[in-house]
Motif scaffolding. Sequence first.
Motif, mmCIF file in Angstrom:
data_model
loop_
_atom_site.group_PDB
_atom_site.id
_atom_site.type_symbol
_atom_site.label_atom_id
_atom_site.label_comp_id
_atom_site.label_asym_id
_atom_site.label_seq_id
_atom_site.Cartn_x
_atom_site.Cartn_y
_atom_site.Cartn_z
ATOM 1 N N GLY A 363 0.824 -1.202 0.000
ATOM 2 C CA GLY A 363 0.000 0.000 0.000
ATOM 3 C C GLY A 363 0.859 1.253 0.000
ATOM 4 N N ASP A 364 0.210 2.401 0.106
ATOM 5 C CA ASP A 364 0.890 3.691 0.234
ATOM 6 C C ASP A 364 0.376 4.423 1.476
ATOM 7 O OD1 ASP A 364 2.514 3.440 -1.944
ATOM 8 O OD2 ASP A 364 1.715 5.148 -3.049
ATOM 9 N N GLU A 365 1.242 5.216 2.051
ATOM 10 C CA GLU A 365 0.878 6.127 3.147
ATOM 11 C C GLU A 365 0.420 7.441 2.530
ATOM 12 O OE1 GLU A 365 0.207 7.913 6.639
ATOM 13 O OE2 GLU A 365 1.208 5.972 6.800
ATOM 14 N N LEU A 366 -0.715 7.956 2.973
ATOM 15 C CA LEU A 366 -1.238 9.249 2.506
ATOM 16 C C LEU A 366 -1.593 10.113 3.715
ATOM 17 C CD1 LEU A 366 -1.772 10.213 -0.523
ATOM 18 C CD2 LEU A 366 -1.431 7.769 -0.289
ATOM 19 N N TYR A 367 -0.586 10.464 4.514
ATOM 20 C CA TYR A 367 -0.772 11.282 5.718
ATOM 21 C C TYR A 367 -1.728 10.627 6.714
ATOM 22 C CZ TYR A 367 1.042 14.706 2.359
ATOM 23 O OH TYR A 367 1.784 15.352 1.396
ATOM 24 N N ASP A 368 -1.901 9.308 6.631
ATOM 25 C CA ASP A 368 -2.839 8.630 7.525
ATOM 26 C C ASP A 368 -2.263 8.436 8.922
ATOM 27 O OD1 ASP A 368 -5.065 7.992 5.654
ATOM 28 O OD2 ASP A 368 -3.496 6.897 4.614
ATOM 29 N N THR A 369 -0.968 8.113 8.995
ATOM 30 C CA THR A 369 -0.348 7.875 10.309
ATOM 31 C C THR A 369 0.897 8.718 10.534
ATOM 32 O OG1 THR A 369 0.997 6.027 9.468
ATOM 33 C CG2 THR A 369 -1.190 5.490 10.339
ATOM 34 N N ILE A 370 1.530 9.180 9.448
ATOM 35 C CA ILE A 370 2.684 10.085 9.547
ATOM 36 C C ILE A 370 2.581 11.125 8.439
ATOM 37 C CG2 ILE A 370 4.224 8.370 10.590
ATOM 38 C CD1 ILE A 370 5.529 8.030 7.828
ATOM 39 N N ASP A 371 3.401 12.158 8.537
ATOM 40 C CA ASP A 371 3.401 13.232 7.532
ATOM 41 C C ASP A 371 4.277 12.799 6.358
ATOM 42 O OD1 ASP A 371 3.145 15.572 6.169
ATOM 43 O OD2 ASP A 371 4.273 16.811 7.578
ATOM 44 N N PHE A 372 3.715 11.920 5.511
ATOM 45 C CA PHE A 372 4.483 11.325 4.412
ATOM 46 C C PHE A 372 3.521 10.788 3.365
ATOM 47 C CE2 PHE A 372 6.571 7.665 2.381
ATOM 48 C CZ PHE A 372 7.754 8.244 1.964
ATOM 49 N N GLU A 377 10.442 0.900 3.008
ATOM 50 C CA GLU A 377 10.645 -0.097 4.059
ATOM 51 C C GLU A 377 11.157 0.524 5.349
ATOM 52 O OE1 GLU A 377 10.335 -4.518 4.040
ATOM 53 O OE2 GLU A 377 9.771 -2.957 2.638
ATOM 54 N N TYR A 378 11.673 1.755 5.263
ATOM 55 C CA TYR A 378 12.315 2.363 6.425
ATOM 56 C C TYR A 378 11.279 2.935 7.389
ATOM 57 C CZ TYR A 378 15.616 2.134 2.620
ATOM 58 O OH TYR A 378 16.343 1.695 1.550
ATOM 59 N N LEU A 379 10.323 3.679 6.838
ATOM 60 C CA LEU A 379 9.270 4.250 7.687
ATOM 61 C C LEU A 379 8.220 3.194 8.013
ATOM 62 C CD1 LEU A 379 8.881 7.704 5.905
ATOM 63 C CD2 LEU A 379 10.195 7.178 7.954
ATOM 64 N N ALA A 380 7.861 2.378 7.021
ATOM 65 C CA ALA A 380 7.055 1.163 7.230
ATOM 66 C C ALA A 380 5.841 1.375 8.118
ATOM 67 C CB ALA A 380 7.957 0.071 7.818
ATOM 68 N N THR A 381 4.851 2.101 7.600
ATOM 69 C CA THR A 381 3.629 2.344 8.375
ATOM 70 C C THR A 381 2.547 1.327 8.026
ATOM 71 O OG1 THR A 381 2.702 3.840 6.713
ATOM 72 C CG2 THR A 381 4.129 4.823 8.403
ATOM 73 N N LYS A 382 1.500 1.274 8.830
ATOM 74 C CA LYS A 382 0.422 0.302 8.610
ATOM 75 C C LYS A 382 -0.243 0.432 7.238
ATOM 76 C CE LYS A 382 -0.786 -1.026 13.293
ATOM 77 N NZ LYS A 382 -1.899 -1.218 14.271
ATOM 78 N N PRO A 383 -0.548 1.640 6.754
ATOM 79 C CA PRO A 383 -1.151 1.738 5.414
ATOM 80 C C PRO A 383 -0.281 1.166 4.302
ATOM 81 C CG PRO A 383 -1.484 3.778 6.615
ATOM 82 C CD PRO A 383 -0.531 2.961 7.426
ATOM 83 N N MET A 384 1.039 1.099 4.525
ATOM 84 C CA MET A 384 1.927 0.508 3.520
ATOM 85 C C MET A 384 1.827 -1.018 3.512
ATOM 86 S SD MET A 384 5.395 2.758 4.082
ATOM 87 C CE MET A 384 5.331 4.523 4.395
ATOM 88 N N TYR A 385 1.488 -1.603 4.663
ATOM 89 C CA TYR A 385 1.421 -3.061 4.792
ATOM 90 C C TYR A 385 0.006 -3.625 4.606
ATOM 91 C CZ TYR A 385 6.231 -3.627 6.392
ATOM 92 O OH TYR A 385 7.602 -3.678 6.443
#
Length: 461
Positions: A363-372, A377-385
Motif C-alpha cells: 500500500g501507500d501512506e497518505l498522511y494517515d499515520t505520519i506526515d508522508f 521499508e524504512y518508515l514502514a507504516t500500517k497503510p503501507m502493509y
Amino acid sequence: MSLLVFIKISFYHHYKVRLDASAYYVIFETNKTESIEFLKFYFDNYVIIISVLLLALPVLVYFTFGKKETFKITKSLKLLSFLCICITSSIIAFKFKKENLIYNSVLSYKEYKEFKKNLKSELANQISPFVTVQEIKNKEKETYVVIIGESTSNWHMQLYGYQRETNPLLSEIKEELLVFKNVITSNTHTIIALDKILTFSDYQYPNKKNNTSIVQLANAAGFNTYWITNQRPVGLHESVSTIIGQAANKFIPLSIGNSNEVSLDEKILPELKKVLQNKEEKKIIFIHLMGTHGVYKYRYPDSFNQFTNSPNNIRLNTSNKAIKLINEYDNAITYNDYIVRSIIDQIKALEDKSLVIYFSDHGDELYDTIDFVGHNEYLATKPMYEIPFIVWMSDKYKKENKDSFEFNSYLKRKYILDDFIHSFSDLLKIKHNKFDSTRSIFSPNFKFKKRLIKTNIDYDK
C-alpha cells in the motif's frame, strides 16, 4: 563530491535513513518512466534548495575564482597535494566504506545481478524441477484469474471502512465477495514483496534457492496460463514480475511503447476478452495492474476526477498539496474499483467454474499515520502493509467446493502474503509435495504464525 552528497542528503530528507542495499535493489529495478514519476513526486522545495547549494554553487565558485592564480604553485607542491588527497581519500574510503555511495552501488549491483541471474535460471522456465505437481485431468471448463494490484492500501477503500465512496462498484456486489480484513504484505517494495508472494520465498528464506512460482505450479497442473501486464517489462533488467510472468504459456505486455505515454489499466479489458474467447478447457490468467502507483493523477482518466474537496480524515497535514494528493489517490482507488469489477463481470458472464483473486503488492501512506506520502521499508507504516485481499467465486465453483461455504468464517484471520502460494494451491486444488495446508488462509487446518517484517519485528505487536 557535491553530487554524491546531494543524493545522500536528498534520500535522507525523504526517508530519514541512510541508503542501503534494499534501496539500491529498488533503483536497479526501476524503469525510465518510474524514475521520471518519482522525481516529479518527490522534488520539493527542500531538494531544490539543496541542489542549488550543492550542485550550482561549486560551479559558480569555480568560474568565479577557480581560474585566478592567487599564488604560484610548484610541481612539488602539486605532487604533495595529490599524495595527501590520495592517502586521505583511501583512509576515508576504508574507514567509512559503509557510507561510500560508489562502493555500495557497485557492491549492491553485483549482488543484484546474481539475484536476478538465479531468478531467471529458475523461475522463467515453464516447468520447475524443484516441485512435484499432480496434473489435474478432469475435462471440466475452469477459468481462474489472479489480479495483482500496485500500491493500493485498504486504508483508502470503502470496502474496508473508508468514509469516501471509493468502491462504488465492488460495493454493489459485496455479498458475492470474500473481503479478508487482516491481510498484510511481506514488504513495502514491489521487487521484494512479489518475490515472496508469487514464489516459495518467505521471511525465513528470502531469495530462496531452488524456487518455484505460482505460474510454474499452474503449468505443471495442466492449466493454460496467461500473464497480462500493464507494467513496463524492463528497468535496467527484467523486473521480478516479468521474469515470473515469462513462465506463462503466453506473456502479454501492454505497456511497451513510448515511455512518456500514460498507460491506463483499461487497456487490459479488451485483451482479457480475447483470452477468454480461446477454447482451452482450463486456464489461469494473471493480470498485473498499474493500480494506484504514484504519480496518482496518471492512473485514472478525467472522468474519474470526482474527489476535489478537502477529505474529512486529514489529521497530519492540511496543506493544499496534501489535499490534492489524497484526492488523486482516492480517484485512482475509484478507477481501480472499476477495473477490478469489470474483470469480475467478464468472468461472471462465462458461467464456468471460476474465481477471481485480487490483492495488492503493498500500500501507500497518505498522511494517515505520519506526515508522508508513498511507501518505503524504512518508515514502514500500517497503510503501507495493510492491503486488500478479495475473492469472487462463481456459483459453479461454490457448488463443487463445499468447503467454500466455510470461508466467511475465515475473513478475520491474520495472514501475511508470503504464504500466498499455499492459499493459491488450496483454492485451485493444485496438489504438490510442498503444499502446507496450515499456511493457507482458506484451509480449516490454518495455523496463525507470527507475522514478521523488517528485522524480526512482530507486526501484531
